[in-house]
Design a protein around this motif. Structure first.
Motif, PDB file in Angstrom:
ATOM      1  N   LEU A 100       7.519   8.197 -12.516  1.00 51.02           N
ATOM      2  CA  LEU A 100       7.598   9.640 -12.767  1.00 51.02           C
ATOM      3  C   LEU A 100       6.226  10.284 -12.651  1.00 51.02           C
ATOM      4  O   LEU A 100       6.084  11.395 -12.126  1.00 51.02           O
ATOM      5  CB  LEU A 100       8.186   9.889 -14.154  1.00 51.02           C
ATOM      6  N   SER A 101       5.188   9.596 -13.126  1.00 55.36           N
ATOM      7  CA  SER A 101       3.824  10.129 -13.060  1.00 55.36           C
ATOM      8  C   SER A 101       3.371  10.285 -11.612  1.00 55.36           C
ATOM      9  O   SER A 101       2.810  11.321 -11.233  1.00 55.36           O
ATOM     10  CB  SER A 101       2.859   9.210 -13.811  1.00 55.36           C
ATOM     11  N   ILE A 102       3.617   9.258 -10.802  1.00 52.20           N
ATOM     12  CA  ILE A 102       3.179   9.308  -9.400  1.00 52.20           C
ATOM     13  C   ILE A 102       3.897  10.431  -8.652  1.00 52.20           C
ATOM     14  O   ILE A 102       3.263  11.266  -7.986  1.00 52.20           O
ATOM     15  CB  ILE A 102       3.438   7.955  -8.709  1.00 52.20           C
ATOM     16  N   VAL A 103       5.224  10.482  -8.773  1.00 55.27           N
ATOM     17  CA  VAL A 103       6.002  11.489  -8.061  1.00 55.27           C
ATOM     18  C   VAL A 103       5.696  12.886  -8.581  1.00 55.27           C
ATOM     19  O   VAL A 103       5.476  13.827  -7.793  1.00 55.27           O
ATOM     20  CB  VAL A 103       7.511  11.195  -8.186  1.00 55.27           C
TER      21      VAL A 103
ATOM     22  N   ILE B  98      -1.467   7.118  -3.470  1.00 52.29           N
ATOM     23  CA  ILE B  98      -1.888   5.731  -3.213  1.00 52.29           C
ATOM     24  C   ILE B  98      -2.744   5.210  -4.357  1.00 52.29           C
ATOM     25  O   ILE B  98      -2.561   4.079  -4.840  1.00 52.29           O
ATOM     26  CB  ILE B  98      -2.664   5.643  -1.879  1.00 52.29           C
ATOM     27  N   PHE B  99      -3.690   6.028  -4.826  1.00 47.49           N
ATOM     28  CA  PHE B  99      -4.601   5.621  -5.892  1.00 47.49           C
ATOM     29  C   PHE B  99      -3.838   5.347  -7.196  1.00 47.49           C
ATOM     30  O   PHE B  99      -4.049   4.319  -7.856  1.00 47.49           O
ATOM     31  CB  PHE B  99      -5.650   6.711  -6.116  1.00 47.49           C
TER      32      PHE B  99
ATOM     33  N   LEU C  69       0.822  -1.216   0.000  1.00 46.05           N
ATOM     34  CA  LEU C  69       0.000   0.000   0.000  1.00 46.05           C
ATOM     35  C   LEU C  69       0.851   1.259   0.000  1.00 46.05           C
ATOM     36  O   LEU C  69       0.491   2.259  -0.630  1.00 46.05           O
ATOM     37  CB  LEU C  69      -0.918  -0.006   1.233  1.00 46.05           C
ATOM     38  N   LEU C  70       1.991   1.218   0.698  1.00 45.65           N
ATOM     39  CA  LEU C  70       2.821   2.415   0.863  1.00 45.65           C
ATOM     40  C   LEU C  70       4.259   2.144   0.437  1.00 45.65           C
ATOM     41  O   LEU C  70       5.186   2.181   1.251  1.00 45.65           O
ATOM     42  CB  LEU C  70       2.786   2.868   2.321  1.00 45.65           C
ATOM     43  N   PRO C  71       4.489   1.905  -0.845  1.00 45.83           N
ATOM     44  CA  PRO C  71       5.866   1.712  -1.323  1.00 45.83           C
ATOM     45  C   PRO C  71       6.610   3.045  -1.339  1.00 45.83           C
ATOM     46  O   PRO C  71       5.997   4.111  -1.208  1.00 45.83           O
ATOM     47  CB  PRO C  71       5.664   1.166  -2.733  1.00 45.83           C
TER      48      PRO C  71
ATOM     49  N   ILE D 101      -3.570   1.708  -9.308  1.00 48.86           N
ATOM     50  CA  ILE D 101      -4.209   1.492 -10.623  1.00 48.86           C
ATOM     51  C   ILE D 101      -3.217   1.422 -11.775  1.00 48.86           C
ATOM     52  O   ILE D 101      -3.501   0.774 -12.792  1.00 48.86           O
ATOM     53  CB  ILE D 101      -5.267   2.576 -10.917  1.00 48.86           C
ATOM     54  N   LEU D 102      -2.062   2.067 -11.644  1.00 50.12           N
ATOM     55  CA  LEU D 102      -1.099   2.031 -12.749  1.00 50.12           C
ATOM     56  C   LEU D 102      -0.388   0.678 -12.753  1.00 50.12           C
ATOM     57  O   LEU D 102      -0.023   0.153 -11.697  1.00 50.12           O
ATOM     58  CB  LEU D 102      -0.076   3.162 -12.613  1.00 50.12           C
TER      59      LEU D 102
END
Length: 409
Positions: free
Chosen positions: A359-362, A393-394, A109-111, A398-399
């Motif tokens: 890159l998208s998440i960060v 988290i979302f 959940l929290l990488p 999903i990615l």
């Protein structure tokens, strides 16, 4: 002889933690005496849950500075305390999940790709507040409290002292850079005649801390819950650190689930009384490493000492006389350090930012947090750290996961 030494060692541990412990309520407008009381009370509750096996001290969590500042300004202290109680409940939920499913669930959940940017936002979001206070202004920059030239001299003296002690000092002194910065900044403030001792002279020697009862506002609750991500991860790191120092596996006995639940109960209790949420203190872990004082009873006496000092009215009044530039100077380092911890989380775990997914998440998390993005439907709204935590988290869930290149055998 040992019976005499243990209380003295406990008082020494509080001295190590004192600067950071009182700085957090001073920055957020909470009562320092309440913070001392809830740090001691929370530590005793933690020891009760963990069967007094882990030599750690719990006190004010810096990860909650930005959320508390926003919460107090938006909903007031009582509603903010209600939200913080919900964050403590999140700790407990994580602890129960670890008990049922093991630690693998938390890593899923929290990488690091989620935790890193969220921690960075906690630090970077307060950068303007730190600079304004260092220049002698109020946090929002609307009010000049100290003449800017004098304020800059004071804030730089506090900042440079904190850095010098952290980098060059030896032994126990090296574990107290914040306290050293406050003392030097305060001395320079005295020399410039900007310290008002009227509150100290008017305060009684002994006084009840100004406890505040919580109120429950669902906006504040939804805002605070995601903030628990960063200190929960910090808690796991601290428990791992103290396990390595004492050469005991506290993940197994008393168990990570017990330490998380103990931290959660301590935070709920602190917030219920109007104090800042608790977290395990790395400074004290460092002092334990240096002194080889592994007996958990020492932390019991640290807690008792904190509770006793909470009822000394003139001490609480003295804390309130610390000028704004002193705190602003230390904040410049403190908030940058929090952001650096987030960056180091990405580096240490070798998060590959050349991967579009990472890159998208960060990237989205950082821009949403620094830019002040807000989502709202009617009276419901998400912004700041709460929005960043949920979005990170979302997106992580999903990615599609990064595929590792296959190698020919």
């Amino acid at each position: 002889m040992k019976r005499v030494l243990i209380p003295l060692q406990g008082a020494q541990m509080l001295f190590v933690a004192f600067g950071a412990l009182v700085l957090m309520p001073l920055l957020t407008g909470l009562d320092t005496s309440v913070a001392l009381f809830t740090a001691g009370f929370g530590t005793l509750l933690f020891q009760l849950v963990t069967k007094r096996q882990v030599p750690v001290f719990l006190a004010s969590s810096f990860a909650f500075i930005a959320p508390i500042l926003y919460g107090v300004q938006t909903w007031g202290i009582p509603a903010t305390m209600g939200g913080l109680m919900a964050a403590g409940g999140m700790y407990m939920l994580l602890g129960l999940t670890v008990k049922l499913r093991g630690t693998k669930f938390i890593h899923t959940l929290l990488p690091p790709v989620v935790v890193g940017p969220v921690i960075m936002i906690i630090g970077l979001g307060l950068a303007p507040v730190a600079v304004n206070m260092a220049l002698g202004k109020s946090g929002d920059g609307s009010l000049i409290i100290v003449e800017p030239n004098i304020a800059l001299i004071i804030s730089l003296s506090a900042l440079m002292t904190t850095i010098i002690v952290a980098v060059f000092a030896k032994g126990l002194v090296r574990l107290m850079p914040i306290l050293a910065g406050i003392l030097v900044g305060y001395s320079v403030s005295l020399a410039n005649g900007i310290v008002d001792f009227t509150p100290v002279s008017e305060a009684p020697w002994f006084a009840m801390p100004n406890f505040v009862a919580p109120e429950f506002n669902w906006h504040a609750i939804l805002f605070m819950i995601p903030v628990a991500i960063a200190p929960a991860v910090e808690h796991i790191g601290d428990i791992l650190a103290i396990s390595n120092v004492t050469r005991k596996d506290f993940f197994k006995k008393p168990g990570l689930h017990r330490t998380l639940i103990g931290d959660g109960i301590a935070t709920i209790a602190a917030s219920a009384l109007g104090g800042p949420p608790n977290t395990t203190y790395s400074e004290v872990t460092g002092a334990v490493t240096l002194t080889k004082s592994f007996d958990p009873r020492i932390m019991t006496w640290t807690a008792i000492t904190a509770i006793t000092l909470a009822f000394i009215g003139k001490l609480g009044a003295m804390m309130q006389t610390i000028p704004v530039p002193v705190m602003g100077g230390i904040m410049c380092l403190l908030f940058g350090s929090i952001a650096a911890v987030g960056l180091n989380t990405l580096i240490r775990n070798q998060v590959d930012l050349s991967e579009p997914r990472n890159l998208s998440i960060v990237g989205v998390t950082l821009v949403f947090g620094i830019g002040g993005m807000a989502f709202g439907i009617g009276s419901f709204s998400l912004t700041g750290i709460s929005l960043c935590g949920i979005v990170a988290i979302f997106m992580n869930l999903i990615l599609p996961a990064v595929r590792k290149p296959q190698t020919d055998e």
